[in-house]
Design a protein around this motif. Sequence first.
Motif, PDB file in Angstrom:
ATOM      1  N   LYS A  90       0.844  -1.200   0.000  1.00  0.00           N
ATOM      2  CA  LYS A  90       0.000   0.000   0.000  1.00  0.00           C
ATOM      3  C   LYS A  90       0.884   1.256   0.000  1.00  0.00           C
ATOM      4  CE  LYS A  90      -3.707  -2.260   2.649  1.00  0.00           C
ATOM      5  NZ  LYS A  90      -4.636  -2.566   1.572  1.00  0.00           N
ATOM      6  N   ALA A  91       0.428   2.284  -0.680  1.00  0.00           N
ATOM      7  CA  ALA A  91       1.114   3.574  -0.606  1.00  0.00           C
ATOM      8  C   ALA A  91       0.817   4.176   0.769  1.00  0.00           C
ATOM      9  CB  ALA A  91       0.599   4.492  -1.700  1.00  0.00           C
ATOM     10  N   VAL A  92       1.783   4.904   1.322  1.00  0.00           N
ATOM     11  CA  VAL A  92       1.605   5.479   2.663  1.00  0.00           C
ATOM     12  C   VAL A  92       1.970   6.959   2.643  1.00  0.00           C
ATOM     13  CG1 VAL A  92       2.270   5.339   5.097  1.00  0.00           C
ATOM     14  CG2 VAL A  92       2.223   3.251   3.723  1.00  0.00           C
ATOM     15  N   VAL A  93       1.162   7.760   3.365  1.00  0.00           N
ATOM     16  CA  VAL A  93       1.495   9.168   3.601  1.00  0.00           C
ATOM     17  C   VAL A  93       1.551   9.341   5.115  1.00  0.00           C
ATOM     18  CG1 VAL A  93       0.776  11.572   3.335  1.00  0.00           C
ATOM     19  CG2 VAL A  93       0.326   9.932   1.491  1.00  0.00           C
ATOM     20  N   THR A  94       2.601   9.979   5.607  1.00  0.00           N
ATOM     21  CA  THR A  94       2.709  10.211   7.047  1.00  0.00           C
ATOM     22  C   THR A  94       3.141  11.644   7.326  1.00  0.00           C
ATOM     23  OG1 THR A  94       3.816   9.505   9.111  1.00  0.00           O
ATOM     24  CG2 THR A  94       5.104   9.327   7.116  1.00  0.00           C
ATOM     25  N   ALA A  95       2.814  12.122   8.535  1.00  0.00           N
ATOM     26  CA  ALA A  95       3.280  13.451   8.959  1.00  0.00           C
ATOM     27  C   ALA A  95       4.199  13.310  10.169  1.00  0.00           C
ATOM     28  CB  ALA A  95       2.084  14.321   9.318  1.00  0.00           C
ATOM     29  N   ASN A  96       4.618  12.062  10.442  1.00  0.00           N
ATOM     30  CA  ASN A  96       5.318  11.760  11.694  1.00  0.00           C
ATOM     31  C   ASN A  96       6.837  11.855  11.528  1.00  0.00           C
ATOM     32  OD1 ASN A  96       6.183  10.504  14.107  1.00  0.00           O
ATOM     33  ND2 ASN A  96       4.206   9.463  14.199  1.00  0.00           N
ATOM     34  N   LYS A  97       7.398  13.041  11.849  1.00  0.00           N
ATOM     35  CA  LYS A  97       8.836  13.245  11.583  1.00  0.00           C
ATOM     36  C   LYS A  97       9.730  12.364  12.443  1.00  0.00           C
ATOM     37  CE  LYS A  97       6.581  16.316  13.642  1.00  0.00           C
ATOM     38  NZ  LYS A  97       5.750  17.420  13.528  1.00  0.00           N
ATOM     39  N   LYS A  98       9.346  12.128  13.707  1.00  0.00           N
ATOM     40  CA  LYS A  98      10.212  11.291  14.557  1.00  0.00           C
ATOM     41  C   LYS A  98      10.303   9.881  13.985  1.00  0.00           C
ATOM     42  CE  LYS A  98      10.833   9.511  19.266  1.00  0.00           C
ATOM     43  NZ  LYS A  98      12.155   9.027  18.919  1.00  0.00           N
ATOM     44  N   PRO A 185       5.424  18.208  24.950  1.00  0.00           N
ATOM     45  CA  PRO A 185       5.998  19.501  24.563  1.00  0.00           C
ATOM     46  C   PRO A 185       7.516  19.561  24.635  1.00  0.00           C
ATOM     47  CG  PRO A 185       4.838  19.692  26.655  1.00  0.00           C
ATOM     48  CD  PRO A 185       4.557  18.317  26.137  1.00  0.00           C
ATOM     49  N   ARG A 186       8.160  18.621  25.372  1.00  0.00           N
ATOM     50  CA  ARG A 186       9.635  18.625  25.411  1.00  0.00           C
ATOM     51  C   ARG A 186      10.227  18.416  24.018  1.00  0.00           C
ATOM     52  NH1 ARG A 186      11.224  14.070  29.223  1.00  0.00           N
ATOM     53  NH2 ARG A 186       9.679  13.222  27.834  1.00  0.00           N
ATOM     54  N   LEU A 187       9.478  17.671  23.181  1.00  0.00           N
ATOM     55  CA  LEU A 187       9.974  17.426  21.813  1.00  0.00           C
ATOM     56  C   LEU A 187      10.177  18.737  21.062  1.00  0.00           C
ATOM     57  CD1 LEU A 187       7.848  14.348  20.628  1.00  0.00           C
ATOM     58  CD2 LEU A 187      10.232  14.367  21.361  1.00  0.00           C
ATOM     59  N   ASP A 188       9.292  19.707  21.320  1.00  0.00           N
ATOM     60  CA  ASP A 188       9.425  21.018  20.687  1.00  0.00           C
ATOM     61  C   ASP A 188      10.462  21.859  21.410  1.00  0.00           C
ATOM     62  OD1 ASP A 188       7.271  20.686  18.812  1.00  0.00           O
ATOM     63  OD2 ASP A 188       5.863  20.998  20.458  1.00  0.00           O
ATOM     64  N   PHE A 192      14.005  18.711  19.808  1.00  0.00           N
ATOM     65  CA  PHE A 192      14.021  17.400  19.144  1.00  0.00           C
ATOM     66  C   PHE A 192      13.218  17.426  17.841  1.00  0.00           C
ATOM     67  CE2 PHE A 192      15.165  16.190  23.441  1.00  0.00           C
ATOM     68  CZ  PHE A 192      16.162  15.262  23.214  1.00  0.00           C
ATOM     69  N   ASP A 193      12.036  18.040  17.888  1.00  0.00           N
ATOM     70  CA  ASP A 193      11.162  18.058  16.701  1.00  0.00           C
ATOM     71  C   ASP A 193      11.868  18.688  15.477  1.00  0.00           C
ATOM     72  OD1 ASP A 193       8.109  18.156  15.597  1.00  0.00           O
ATOM     73  OD2 ASP A 193       9.122  20.044  15.196  1.00  0.00           O
ATOM     74  N   PRO A 194      12.484  19.879  15.611  1.00  0.00           N
ATOM     75  CA  PRO A 194      13.192  20.403  14.429  1.00  0.00           C
ATOM     76  C   PRO A 194      14.389  19.551  14.031  1.00  0.00           C
ATOM     77  CG  PRO A 194      13.492  21.858  16.345  1.00  0.00           C
ATOM     78  CD  PRO A 194      12.461  20.856  16.720  1.00  0.00           C
TER      79      PRO A 194
END
Length: 396
Positions: A90-98, A185-188, A192-194
């Motif tokens: 299956k094709a997959v689209v994700t927004a999960n950067k980690k 929120p620690r990820l931001d 970590f998020d960027p």
Amino acid sequence: MSRNLKLGIFGFGVVGQGLYHVLEETKGIKAEILKICVKNRSKNRALPMKYFTFDKDEVLDNPEVDVVLELIDDPKAAFEIVSAALKKGKAVVTANKKMVADHMTELCELQQLYNAPLLYEGSCCASIPIIRNLEEYYDNDLLSAVEGIFNGSTNFILTKVFAEQKSFDEALAEAQQLGYAESDPRLDVEGFDPKYKLCIILTHAFGLFAEPEEVVNYGIQNISDFDIKIARERGYKIKLVAKSRKVDDKVMAMVMPQFVSPKSQLYKVEREFNGVIVEGAFSEHQFFMGKGAGGYPTGSAVLSDISALTYAYKYEYKKTRQDSGLQLTRDFQIKIYLRFDHTVGIDRDRFDKIYEEYKALDNQYIIGEINFDRLTSSEWFRHPKVNIILLEPEED
Ligand SMILES: NC(=O)c1ccc[n+]([C@@H]2O[C@H](COP(=O)([O-])OP(=O)(O)OC[C@H]3O[C@@H](n4cnc5c(N)ncnc54)[C@H](OP(=O)(O)O)[C@@H]3O)[C@@H](O)[C@H]2O)c1
């Protein structure tokens, strides 16, 4: 030839619902939602319950579903879902950067092995189409740097602190309430998020597979009123900046707060907006700006990936095959502002040059030039009574 896609969605939070509304408004796209898999059985849903399931296999094992949209906030479960979907072709689209940053190598292999595409434009800077641009437009080895503000919630917090004199906690609560902050929120706040976004960008810009642990992230949690006063006095704003740049035949990459002067394009990037500067040997600077968080901006990036799938688009990862031999390095010079108090012993001989020193009872600072490796290996680098802010070399 474009075709009618049948969608199975995981997650119906900020991004999932944002996508649903964007999809509703986009009449031209040939895609239909078959099922939405969520977690919490007691939550009220904005759509009839016939759309929902709590069983992931109802989406993954449904032969009618040809595109899986992974929009959940749990990176571990997300990788299980994404790899299972790719294995089923299956094709997959994700927004999960980690999830993407942690598993880039495996995800590339799975795509190749099962001939199934994975697109993730929404994972980097939400509405800014940076990945497809790096992949398609900047498809040459003359690209020299990609840097910018990659995190909407910290930029929102810093804007509120600077422009509206809000406290850090007040600004964070507001970012969370507006859906800009990660569930953790620690990820931001700790950068970590960027960093995850920067790792993804390193693959598409320079063909590098960087493990997130290899890239240093220094967040905004130690920024004090004193640091803000210093920034204001000198006409700067403080921004959390992700940087990658070719240094000879290597690449430097890091996430750090930076004093930004009005001369920089990043100075005017406020609130939940992101800004990306791409630098090439002959094209010089190009600047992208757009909303970097929120349901609709991220939903619109996910929709753009769905649209790309209707004409069988996939990432070619061309630069990873160019055999450029580029590797990450920490051996480069930076100019920093280092603030500390009398309880922290700073070994000044780590600095190559000291331009300025300030000493008072509560706060002391040094502005100087230092090797990045020597900075990050110092005992005081992560000390809670220390804060470090980058200065651009030309901004004395
Ligand atoms: N928010 C943004 O601005 C933004 C921007 C760019 C990228 N992203 C990324 O997009 C993803 C989603 O973020 P979000 O802000 O939409 O999160 P969110 O509002 O917290 O929503 C998360 C959704 O995932 C569902 N979920 C969690 N674990 C699940 C599981 N194991 N199986 C099925 N469903 C599960 C939750 O179900 P329940 O509804 O049952 O709780 C909820 O619907 C994250 O990877 C985030 O990093 C977010």
